[in-house]
Design a protein around this motif. Structure first.
Motif, PDB file in Angstrom:
ATOM      1  N   GLN A 122      17.444 -83.905 -49.410  1.00  0.00           N
ATOM      2  CA  GLN A 122      17.463 -83.170 -48.154  1.00  0.00           C
ATOM      3  C   GLN A 122      16.635 -81.902 -48.296  1.00  0.00           C
ATOM      4  OE1 GLN A 122      21.551 -82.578 -46.728  1.00  0.00           O
ATOM      5  NE2 GLN A 122      22.218 -84.099 -48.249  1.00  0.00           N
ATOM      6  N   SER A 123      15.925 -81.559 -47.219  1.00  0.00           N
ATOM      7  CA  SER A 123      15.182 -80.307 -47.184  1.00  0.00           C
ATOM      8  C   SER A 123      16.110 -79.178 -46.738  1.00  0.00           C
ATOM      9  CB  SER A 123      13.993 -80.405 -46.225  1.00  0.00           C
ATOM     10  OG  SER A 123      13.044 -81.330 -46.704  1.00  0.00           O
ATOM     11  N   VAL A 124      15.984 -78.038 -47.357  1.00  0.00           N
ATOM     12  CA  VAL A 124      16.761 -76.862 -46.972  1.00  0.00           C
ATOM     13  C   VAL A 124      15.789 -75.734 -46.658  1.00  0.00           C
ATOM     14  CG1 VAL A 124      18.830 -77.474 -48.261  1.00  0.00           C
ATOM     15  CG2 VAL A 124      17.007 -76.207 -49.408  1.00  0.00           C
ATOM     16  N   ILE A 125      16.284 -74.773 -45.895  1.00  0.00           N
ATOM     17  CA  ILE A 125      15.438 -73.668 -45.436  1.00  0.00           C
ATOM     18  C   ILE A 125      15.729 -72.436 -46.278  1.00  0.00           C
ATOM     19  CG2 ILE A 125      14.867 -72.176 -43.486  1.00  0.00           C
ATOM     20  CD1 ILE A 125      15.642 -74.484 -41.641  1.00  0.00           C
ATOM     21  N   LEU A 126      14.682 -71.816 -46.744  1.00  0.00           N
ATOM     22  CA  LEU A 126      14.802 -70.627 -47.575  1.00  0.00           C
ATOM     23  C   LEU A 126      14.789 -69.368 -46.725  1.00  0.00           C
ATOM     24  CD1 LEU A 126      12.256 -71.811 -50.267  1.00  0.00           C
ATOM     25  CD2 LEU A 126      14.703 -71.466 -50.668  1.00  0.00           C
ATOM     26  N   ALA A 127      15.397 -68.309 -47.230  1.00  0.00           N
ATOM     27  CA  ALA A 127      15.386 -67.010 -46.561  1.00  0.00           C
ATOM     28  C   ALA A 127      14.037 -66.331 -46.794  1.00  0.00           C
ATOM     29  CB  ALA A 127      16.528 -66.158 -47.086  1.00  0.00           C
ATOM     30  N   ASP A 128      13.877 -65.130 -46.208  1.00  0.00           N
ATOM     31  CA  ASP A 128      12.597 -64.421 -46.318  1.00  0.00           C
ATOM     32  C   ASP A 128      12.254 -64.090 -47.770  1.00  0.00           C
ATOM     33  OD1 ASP A 128      12.212 -64.535 -43.614  1.00  0.00           O
ATOM     34  OD2 ASP A 128      13.030 -62.538 -43.216  1.00  0.00           O
ATOM     35  N   THR A 129      13.262 -63.785 -48.565  1.00  0.00           N
ATOM     36  CA  THR A 129      13.048 -63.596 -50.003  1.00  0.00           C
ATOM     37  C   THR A 129      13.667 -64.805 -50.688  1.00  0.00           C
ATOM     38  OG1 THR A 129      13.149 -61.195 -49.779  1.00  0.00           O
ATOM     39  CG2 THR A 129      13.441 -62.103 -52.000  1.00  0.00           C
ATOM     40  N   PRO A 130      12.884 -65.850 -50.928  1.00  0.00           N
ATOM     41  CA  PRO A 130      13.473 -67.119 -51.376  1.00  0.00           C
ATOM     42  C   PRO A 130      14.104 -67.045 -52.764  1.00  0.00           C
ATOM     43  CG  PRO A 130      11.224 -67.424 -50.565  1.00  0.00           C
ATOM     44  CD  PRO A 130      11.435 -65.958 -50.726  1.00  0.00           C
ATOM     45  N   ILE A 131      13.430 -66.374 -53.685  1.00  0.00           N
ATOM     46  CA  ILE A 131      13.908 -66.432 -55.064  1.00  0.00           C
ATOM     47  C   ILE A 131      13.467 -65.181 -55.826  1.00  0.00           C
ATOM     48  CG2 ILE A 131      11.870 -67.727 -55.828  1.00  0.00           C
ATOM     49  CD1 ILE A 131      13.751 -69.205 -57.809  1.00  0.00           C
ATOM     50  N   ILE A 132      14.368 -64.677 -56.635  1.00  0.00           N
ATOM     51  CA  ILE A 132      14.072 -63.580 -57.565  1.00  0.00           C
ATOM     52  C   ILE A 132      14.417 -64.075 -58.968  1.00  0.00           C
ATOM     53  CG2 ILE A 132      14.566 -61.216 -58.276  1.00  0.00           C
ATOM     54  CD1 ILE A 132      13.171 -61.338 -55.604  1.00  0.00           C
ATOM     55  N   HIS A 133      13.477 -63.930 -59.872  1.00  0.00           N
ATOM     56  CA  HIS A 133      13.632 -64.384 -61.263  1.00  0.00           C
ATOM     57  C   HIS A 133      13.752 -63.149 -62.139  1.00  0.00           C
ATOM     58  CE1 HIS A 133      11.808 -67.098 -64.685  1.00  0.00           C
ATOM     59  NE2 HIS A 133      13.024 -66.675 -64.945  1.00  0.00           N
ATOM     60  N   LYS A 134      14.854 -63.029 -62.912  1.00  0.00           N
ATOM     61  CA  LYS A 134      15.122 -61.800 -63.656  1.00  0.00           C
ATOM     62  C   LYS A 134      15.355 -62.054 -65.141  1.00  0.00           C
ATOM     63  CE  LYS A 134      17.266 -59.057 -59.942  1.00  0.00           C
ATOM     64  NZ  LYS A 134      18.493 -58.312 -59.549  1.00  0.00           N
ATOM     65  N   PHE A 135      14.835 -61.125 -65.951  1.00  0.00           N
ATOM     66  CA  PHE A 135      15.202 -60.960 -67.358  1.00  0.00           C
ATOM     67  C   PHE A 135      15.830 -59.580 -67.457  1.00  0.00           C
ATOM     68  CE2 PHE A 135      11.820 -64.015 -67.317  1.00  0.00           C
ATOM     69  CZ  PHE A 135      12.085 -64.899 -68.352  1.00  0.00           C
ATOM     70  N   ALA A 136      17.072 -59.516 -67.920  1.00  0.00           N
ATOM     71  CA  ALA A 136      17.854 -58.290 -67.758  1.00  0.00           C
ATOM     72  C   ALA A 136      17.921 -57.395 -68.985  1.00  0.00           C
ATOM     73  CB  ALA A 136      19.281 -58.650 -67.323  1.00  0.00           C
ATOM     74  N   ALA A 137      17.356 -57.806 -70.122  1.00  0.00           N
ATOM     75  CA  ALA A 137      17.462 -57.002 -71.344  1.00  0.00           C
ATOM     76  C   ALA A 137      16.300 -56.018 -71.407  1.00  0.00           C
ATOM     77  CB  ALA A 137      17.468 -57.896 -72.576  1.00  0.00           C
ATOM     78  N   ASP A 138      16.612 -54.709 -71.288  1.00  0.00           N
ATOM     79  CA  ASP A 138      15.551 -53.697 -71.319  1.00  0.00           C
ATOM     80  C   ASP A 138      15.232 -53.315 -72.763  1.00  0.00           C
ATOM     81  OD1 ASP A 138      13.629 -51.971 -70.486  1.00  0.00           O
ATOM     82  OD2 ASP A 138      15.013 -50.384 -69.870  1.00  0.00           O
TER      83      ASP A 138
END
Length: 740
Positions: A38-54
């Motif tokens: 099934q196709s789904v609809i993404l929001a205006d900011t579809p995806i954020i990819h994070k690496f959290a270790a500073d």
């Protein structure tokens, strides 16, 4: 396990005059799903990819994605992404068909808003590295290659295998692969069998017929099962066992080009370097896979992370050695089998030029202070199970169970106490006594019956010993029959190189000489009796040779030897003591690299893996080779690009690297940049340069990527400047001594 694609959506990144648009696809794969997509609809900011270790040198850099979907009038509720399993829903992010991320949905970090109109729901997924904290090493299954010779001999359910690798330890339930065919092991017996001119050390019975296997000499076979935790395993096997528990099977790139001479430089040193798996015992259990992986990565200044749909292990300090930072790499398949070479190529440049990745001002700039010195301390501890099953906690098959006097008595095969001097071996087993409530009252090793050698009736598993070191053995014993003193009982703590054997004498007391006749004589004095517990301590002088040590336990009863005259042992302890001379023992070692600057900042840490002067220090690194019965330890370490220059200690190399980084003020940027794509999409596997200071080289600490907006946000740490002078420092190595 099978996964079916249930939801998919696509979006294009924003573009400008100098940046072409990229098409990204997000997919949700459900375990055991067989329906349509099934196709789904993404929001205006579809995806954020994070690496959290500073931390640019964080040993483990886990990543996650937050996916924003439109729930249109309740058509896509959060419950559509509920899963009871860590690997229930797989998420893939692809850029023009190239995988950028693979992970699994995490219920705890996904959320919805309780409204009945169209709104955004957020689904979170991560790469499962963090979940390794919930998996202990002893539960980690791995597929490993071994070089072996094998064949059948008339019975197509039995395969005879010759493999001299310490880590090859097949067990019932494991899967063994011969010439591409998988077989489940029913039984595996470590015994010698001669077939023609071939000698085999394992007899393996499988559950299905092999159809007959002709002789294969020095072929690669595969064993899939738990690690042999009582043996030395390659660092690669342990890394594989941990990473495989993420349930994300990817190619692994290893950008780390150091080796312990004379290892091959054509494959990774992780594959060629062994360690006692007991290094990763904490208390009464093994450590979790996250901690194990963290210790291994830290020990080589490496970072492991997922980028571009692959696992990557990177030794960032090496970027300064190669033109254009083109660090060579080794590539391993999903089962951590070597498949070829690769090269680090993902170099980004940022600056004011609109054709480059551009900072979005204001861009914060800071500095990282320099170190006076780097110091690492490696404290010596012996393996918990130097003497296997010394605590009698590893029980074999149940032999008998009965009640007596209100107590339940169970007798088990005495794991790791199965040998002795024959040909007639005394009966031995571990007896466990519990009360009516199930509380354990007693546990001891019981020896009884006829035998060929009273003093050497039962033997533990041999252990490696080095000339100059000392041993201390203690235990308690008694008999179940009355034998009044005076009685002399002879115990044997033996050292042998298979040419000559030595035994600890009772004199001088506390520092027993090594003699060539069997002998530590323990006297039960008049008025005493063997039917009460007696504590024995056998302390040796410095060992005269390298060899194997054996602990022998005698039957302490007089003839006749039968099933009702028993000897009991408990509280068995063996201490291995590295010595410099007869009065000074070594308890650790310190590496220190220091520069001549008026600076107080420093780093001073304990380490858990290192070179060491003796085989019985836990955390010691080993070669795969054996000399005169002893596993060879790693010695000189080299960079593969310069095999003529060696470092006497691994941490001479690594403390120099760390001080080369922190031996001067470094720049740190923090802010947002536009332009994700140069020769590839920006990721944690990226080295960054700048037009303002073109000689400087950076890597990411924090990193957050907005693929649609073509932007990234994070921290950039300067690692080195190609114009900086070589580090001038003073390295010192010293032992920690104790005379106690």
């Amino acid at each position: 396990m099978a996964y079916g694609l249930k939801y998919r959506s696509q979006f294009d990144s924003q573009t400008d005059a100098y940046t072409a648009s990229k098409t990204y696809t997000i997919e949700f794969w459900y375990k055991d799903y067989a329906g349509g997509t099934q196709s789904v609809i993404l929001a205006d900011t579809p995806i954020i990819h994070k690496f959290a270790a500073d931390d640019p040198f964080a040993p483990i850099k886990g990543s996650s994605v937050s996916i924003n979907l439109m729930n249109i009038n309740g058509s896509l509720p959060l419950s559509a992404f509920n899963t009871e399993e860590d690997d229930g829903i797989m998420v893939k992010l692809l850029e023009s068909g190239n995988v950028k991320f693979i992970g699994y949905v995490v219920n705890e970090d996904s959320y919805d808003t309780m409204v009945d109109f169209t709104h955004v729901i957020t689904i979170s997924a991560n790469d499962s590295l963090g979940l390794l904290k919930g998996v202990i090493l002893s539960e980690a299954i791995v597929k490993r290659p071994f070089s072996a010779s094998y064949q059948t001999n008339g019975d197509n359910f039995v395969v005879y295998v010759d493999c001299d690798d310490y880590a090859f330890y097949p067990a019932a339930g494991d899967t063994i692969t011969f010439y591409g065919n998988d077989y489940v092991i029913a039984t595996a017996v470590n015994e010698t069998t001669t077939i023609g001119l071939g000698v085999y050390n394992w007899t393996i019975t499988v559950t299905t017929t092999t159809g007959g296997i002709s002789l294969h000499s020095n072929f690669t076979i595969y064993l899939t099962g738990l690690l042999n935790l009582r043996a030395r395993n390659s660092l690669m096997s342990i890394i594989a066992a941990c990473v495989k528990r993420t349930n994300i099977d990817l190619i692994t790139n290893i950008f780390c080009n150091i080796s312990a001479y004379p290892q091959l430089t054509t494959v990774s040193h992780f594959e060629q370097t062994l360690i006692d798996t007991q290094t990763f015992i904490s208390g009464e259990t093994y450590e979790n896979c996250y901690t194990v992986l963290e210790k291994i990565m830290t020990s080589f200044r490496c970072s492991i992370f997922q980028a571009n749909g692959e696992w990557n292990i990177v030794h960032w300090d090496e970027m300064r050695f190669y033109t254009n930072q083109a660090i060579p790499g080794y590539q391993y398949d999903e089962d951590f089998i070597y498949i070829g070479n690769t090269t680090f190529t993902n170099i980004f440049t940022f600056g004011a030029d609109p054709k480059l990745t551009r900072p979005i001002y204001p861009l914060n700039i800071g500095q990282i202070s320099s170190y006076k010195f780097v110091r690492k301390t490696f404290n010596y501890h012996q393996p918990k199970y130097l003497l296997r099953n010394y605590d009698l906690q590893t029980l074999g098959a149940l032999l008998s169970s009965y009640t007596s006097g209100g107590f339940t008595i169970k007798e088990y095969v005495a794991t790791d106490w199965t040998t002795g001097t024959g040909p007639i071996l005394a009966e031995r087993f571990i007896r466990v006594v519990t009360d009516s409530a199930g509380t354990e009252i007693e546990r001891y090793l019981c020896i009884r019956g006829n035998h060929s050698n009273t003093t050497k009736a039962v033997a533990g598993v041999p252990f490696e010993c080095q000339e100059g070191d000392k041993l201390k053995l203690s235990f308690s014993f008694k008999t179940n029959i009355s034998q009044g003193g005076p009685i002399v009982i002879v115990f044997a703590l033996m050292l042998t190189d298979n040419t000559i054997s030595y035994y600890v004498d009772e004199v001088p007391a506390g520092n027993g000489s090594w003699i060539t006749t069997v002998g530590f004589s323990y006297t039960i004095s008049g008025g005493d009796n063997t039917n009460t517990w007696h504590s024995v301590e056998i302390e040796s002088s410095q060992m005269p040779i390298d060899g194997l040590g054996y602990v022998y336990l005698p039957e302490a009863v007089d003839a006749p030897y039968n099933s009702i005259r028993e000897t009991f042992y408990k509280d068995i302890r063996l201490e291995y003591i590295p010595f410099v001379n007869d009065t000074t023992k070594i308890t650790g070692q310190i590496h220190k690299n220091e520069r001549d600057k008026n600076v107080k900042t420093n780093t001073d840490v304990d380490i858990y893996i290192d070179n060491s002067p003796t085989n019985q220090v836990i955390g010691t690194l080993f070669q795969k080779t054996v000399t005169n019965l002893l596993q060879d330890r790693t010695g000189v370490w080299i960079y593969n690009y310069d095999i003529t220059t060696g470092y006497a200690q691994l941490n001479e190399m690594l403390t120099h690297e760390e001080l080369a980084w922190r031996g001067m003020l470094r720049i740190k940027y923090e802010g947002e940049f536009v332009g994700l794509y140069q020769n590839s999409v920006a990721s944690m596997l990226t080295i960054v340069k700048e037009t303002f200071n073109p000689s400087k080289n950076y890597i990411f600490g924090l990193l957050s990527i907005d693929y649609k907006k073509n932007r990234l946000n994070g921290t950039l740490y300067e690692i080195y400047d190609s114009e900086e002078p070589a580090l001038v420092s003073d390295y010192t190595f010293k032992y920690i001594y104790s005379t106690a």
